[in-house]
Write an enzyme that holds these catalytic residues in place. Structure first.
Site, short mmCIF file in Angstrom:
data_model
loop_
_atom_site.label_atom_id
_atom_site.label_comp_id
_atom_site.label_asym_id
_atom_site.label_seq_id
_atom_site.Cartn_x
_atom_site.Cartn_y
_atom_site.Cartn_z
N ASP A 1 0.85 -1.19 0.00
CA ASP A 1 0.00 0.00 0.00
C ASP A 1 0.89 1.23 0.00
O ASP A 1 2.10 1.13 0.20
CB ASP A 1 -1.01 -0.01 1.16
CG ASP A 1 -0.37 0.12 2.53
OD1 ASP A 1 0.85 -0.15 2.66
OD2 ASP A 1 -1.08 0.47 3.48
N TYR B 1 2.91 4.78 0.76
CA TYR B 1 3.54 5.36 1.94
C TYR B 1 2.52 6.21 2.68
O TYR B 1 1.69 6.89 2.06
CB TYR B 1 4.72 6.23 1.53
CG TYR B 1 5.86 5.49 0.88
CD1 TYR B 1 6.62 4.57 1.61
CD2 TYR B 1 6.21 5.72 -0.45
CE1 TYR B 1 7.69 3.89 1.03
CE2 TYR B 1 7.28 5.05 -1.04
CZ TYR B 1 8.01 4.14 -0.30
OH TYR B 1 9.06 3.47 -0.87
N PHE C 1 6.64 1.85 -4.33
CA PHE C 1 8.00 2.13 -3.89
C PHE C 1 8.47 3.55 -4.17
O PHE C 1 9.50 3.98 -3.65
CB PHE C 1 9.00 1.12 -4.49
CG PHE C 1 8.83 -0.28 -3.99
CD1 PHE C 1 9.33 -0.65 -2.75
CD2 PHE C 1 8.17 -1.22 -4.74
CE1 PHE C 1 9.16 -1.94 -2.26
CE2 PHE C 1 7.99 -2.52 -4.27
CZ PHE C 1 8.49 -2.89 -3.03
N HIS D 1 11.29 -8.93 0.61
CA HIS D 1 10.99 -7.51 0.46
C HIS D 1 12.25 -6.69 0.71
O HIS D 1 13.09 -7.07 1.54
CB HIS D 1 9.90 -7.13 1.46
CG HIS D 1 9.27 -5.82 1.20
ND1 HIS D 1 9.80 -4.63 1.66
CD2 HIS D 1 8.14 -5.49 0.52
CE1 HIS D 1 9.03 -3.63 1.28
NE2 HIS D 1 8.02 -4.11 0.58
#
Length: 250
Positions: A92, A94, A105, A214
């Site tokens: 989701d 930031y 990202f 991740h």
């Protein structure tokens, strides 16, 4: 809702929302997408799930919630379906002020690079010898056919995953399936357990699917497949070249 894919910060569509860095309304007509994404997007908003999500967003905004990003569907505006070469899945947006710009990202220009993105740039340098970018905005990737898709497309300030399970996943799953079913072969980069849950939506016979931990500092160096050292960005370009497809200028 369809527009050309060259949506910019400060463009006429959604200018006010983009300028303030937060979502101001729950009207999907103000969230443009490239014309070849309009089919699945319009179908979603006409569905019961889409209408429920819209009502939820409207309610939270009326209650004074600060919601990011200003353009939830920006990934589908900057990267037309026909041009997708690589799909990178995030979770989701930031949830800090001014960070999210509607691309997984990526952070808005001028915003400090978050830890996960720093590790992504660190791996970019290690893998391909490229200098660490001065900006955390990945718009340049999106314009080259890298679909930077979060599986949930809005979030409230300071509350990670606060809009998870409210309906966005129905749309983003449909987008992932469309990427798998339509167009030329693609590279899917699935970093972390959340992204890897989407493997079932992807035809692994047609596409190159690369999985690793991740890039978060909590997991980037851990097994089973550490993100740091995975070599996925270079591997993606080598695979694209093997298919006779243009590579990405990371």
């Amino acid at each position: 809702m369809a527009v050309q894919s060259a949506l910019e910060w400060g463009a006429p569509v959604g200018h006010t929302e983009i300028a303030c860095g937060r979502l101001l309304n729950a009207d999907p007509a103000q969230w443009p997408v490239s014309s070849d994404w309009s089919g699945p997007v319009d179908d979603f908003w006409m569905s019961a799930r889409g209408q429920t999500l819209r009502a939820f967003l409207r309610q939270r905004l009326e209650q004074g919630a600060v919601v990011y990003p200003p353009q939830p569907l920006r990934a589908l505006a900057l990267t037309p379906q026909a041009g997708v070469r690589v799909v990178i899945l995030g979770q989701d947006p930031y949830h800090g002020p001014g960070q999210a710009e509607g691309l997984a990202f990526s952070v808005a220009p001028g915003v400090k690079t978050p830890p996960s993105l720093r590790n992504l740039f660190k791996e970019l340098h290690r893998d391909l010898g490229l200098p660490v970018p001065g900006s955390g905005s990945l718009v340049r990737w999106a314009r080259q056919g890298v679909l930077l898709l979060n599986t949930c497309l809005t979030v409230e300030e300071g509350r990670a995953a606060s809009h998870a399970g409210q309906g966005w996943e129905s749309l983003t799953d449909a987008v992932i399936r469309r990427c798998s079913d339509a167009g030329p072969p693609k590279v899917f980069l699935l970093w972390g357990a959340h992204a890897q849950k989407k493997t079932a939506l992807i035809d692994g016979q047609r596409h190159q699917v690369l999985c690793a931990n991740h890039p978060s500092p909590l997991s980037a160096s851990r097994g089973p497949v550490p993100f740091l050292g995975c070599g996925h960005l270079g591997a993606a370009n080598r695979w694209l070249a093997s298919q006779g497809l243009p590579q990405v200028a990371w």
